[in-house]
Design an enzyme around this catalytic site. Structure first.
Site, PDB file in Angstrom:
ATOM      1  N   ILE A  87       6.387  -8.862  69.617  1.00 53.66           N
ATOM      2  CA  ILE A  87       7.525  -8.827  68.694  1.00 53.66           C
ATOM      3  C   ILE A  87       7.935 -10.261  68.390  1.00 53.66           C
ATOM      4  O   ILE A  87       8.504 -10.960  69.242  1.00 53.66           O
ATOM      5  CB  ILE A  87       8.711  -8.047  69.282  1.00 53.66           C
ATOM      6  CG1 ILE A  87       8.293  -6.622  69.645  1.00 53.66           C
ATOM      7  CG2 ILE A  87       9.871  -8.022  68.293  1.00 53.66           C
ATOM      8  CD1 ILE A  87       9.405  -5.811  70.300  1.00 53.66           C
ATOM      9  N   GLY A  88       7.621 -10.719  67.185  1.00 60.12           N
ATOM     10  CA  GLY A  88       8.004 -12.053  66.747  1.00 60.12           C
ATOM     11  C   GLY A  88       9.209 -11.998  65.835  1.00 60.12           C
ATOM     12  O   GLY A  88       9.691 -10.916  65.478  1.00 60.12           O
ATOM     13  N   ASP A 128       2.113 -22.751  68.939  1.00 58.14           N
ATOM     14  CA  ASP A 128       2.296 -21.451  68.289  1.00 58.14           C
ATOM     15  C   ASP A 128       3.029 -21.713  66.978  1.00 58.14           C
ATOM     16  O   ASP A 128       4.212 -22.066  66.962  1.00 58.14           O
ATOM     17  CB  ASP A 128       3.097 -20.506  69.184  1.00 58.14           C
ATOM     18  CG  ASP A 128       2.919 -19.044  68.764  1.00 58.14           C
ATOM     19  OD1 ASP A 128       2.745 -18.791  67.556  1.00 58.14           O
ATOM     20  OD2 ASP A 128       2.968 -18.169  69.641  1.00 58.14           O
ATOM     21  N   ASP A 171       6.914 -15.399  74.905  1.00 61.50           N
ATOM     22  CA  ASP A 171       5.756 -15.748  74.083  1.00 61.50           C
ATOM     23  C   ASP A 171       5.080 -17.020  74.588  1.00 61.50           C
ATOM     24  O   ASP A 171       3.853 -17.111  74.627  1.00 61.50           O
ATOM     25  CB  ASP A 171       6.152 -15.884  72.615  1.00 61.50           C
ATOM     26  CG  ASP A 171       7.263 -16.914  72.384  1.00 61.50           C
ATOM     27  OD1 ASP A 171       8.079 -17.154  73.298  1.00 61.50           O
ATOM     28  OD2 ASP A 171       7.343 -17.462  71.268  1.00 61.50           O
TER      29      ASP A 171
END
Length: 262
Positions: A7-8, A131, A111
């Site tokens: 889930i970003g 990222d 993350d």
């Protein structure tokens, strides 16, 4: 089979893994939207599994990483509704096999933890793990394999949105629909695109050099995230690209924690 969920801030990635393969069977994406309830997300999961001819009863486990807390329980509930299993949620308290040195773990995003673990499965430290998403995160792993910190800066999309909303004459652009051909732009939209893409690439190059100077040793650089394909070609530094770095890391951590066989 194991279901992995990332889930970003902008999108949710859903992937399925089999023990016999290192690559996901499929990866699908949907918008991250806190106003969407359990039912629409459960329908999306069910439709995705059907699309790829996957029987939900064949899925033995689910694991999730989230940087959007309001959506975490929503997706867990959606998975229960479709598959009937509880989801293993990665957080700062998870023993993911990562040594964290002199960093406030309570503020460390799951993350970054998963990205670091996943990168060390393929490359030897010291590492810089990038990222490139809504935010650009830089995580540094020292020669001993310890997470020692890093940097966080706005991603290119946020930068463009901030400029267009805070200035009178700079337009909003979708730089994903544009491709720089040279550094010097010759109209405002091209200048904004070049600033977002080439500017981020230059920042990454500079950060890598400064990290190497601070560590006193060269590093291997690994990158993942939705903006990599636009930005990495403009970087001077050698950077390893792994599209599914986080999803692969989730799969690995799940098996280490649960000791389950597919």
């Amino acid at each position: 089979m194991i279901l992995t969920v990332d889930i970003g801030n902008t999108t949710i990635a859903l992937a399925l893994f089999r023990c016999t393969t290192k690559e996901p069977i499929f990866v699908e994406h949907i918008e991250s939207n806190c106003s969407i309830a359990v039912l629409p997300y459960s329908e999306w999961i069910a439709e995705t599994l059907k699309k790829h001819n996957v029987n939900p009863t064949h899925i033995q486990g689910a694991v999730l990483s989230s940087v959007v807390p309001p959506l975490t329980q929503t997706l867990c509930d959606a998975i229960i509704k479709v598959i009937g299993i509880s989801t293993y949620v990665i957080n700062a308290r998870t023993d993911a096999g990562l040594t964290i040195k002199n960093y406030d773990v309570s503020t460390l995003g799951s993350d970054r933890i998963v990205d670091a673990v996943s990168a060390m499965l393929q490359w030897a430290p010291p590492l810089v793990v990038l990222d490139l998403g809504t935010a650009t995160t830089v995580s540094v792993i020292d020669s001993d394999g310890g997470f020692i910190g890093g940097l966080i800066m706005p991603g290119p999309t946020i930068g463009i949105k901030a400029l267009s909303s805070k200035t009178a004459q700079l337009p909003a652009i979708d730089f994903k629909q544009m491709a720089p051909t040279n550094i010097i732009g010759q109209d405002t939209k091209t200048c904004l695109c070049n600033g977002a893409i080439i500017g981020t690439a230059a920042a990454i190059d500079g950060i890598i050099s400064r990290v190497e100077n601070e560590l006193g040793t060269p590093v291997t650089v690994v990158a993942t995230g939705g903006h990599c394909k636009q930005i990495l070609p403009w970087c001077y530094k050698q950077i390893q690209y792994e599209e599914h770095l986080l999803l692969k890391g989730l799969y690995h951590i799940y098996h280490n924690q649960t000791q389950k066989n597919c």
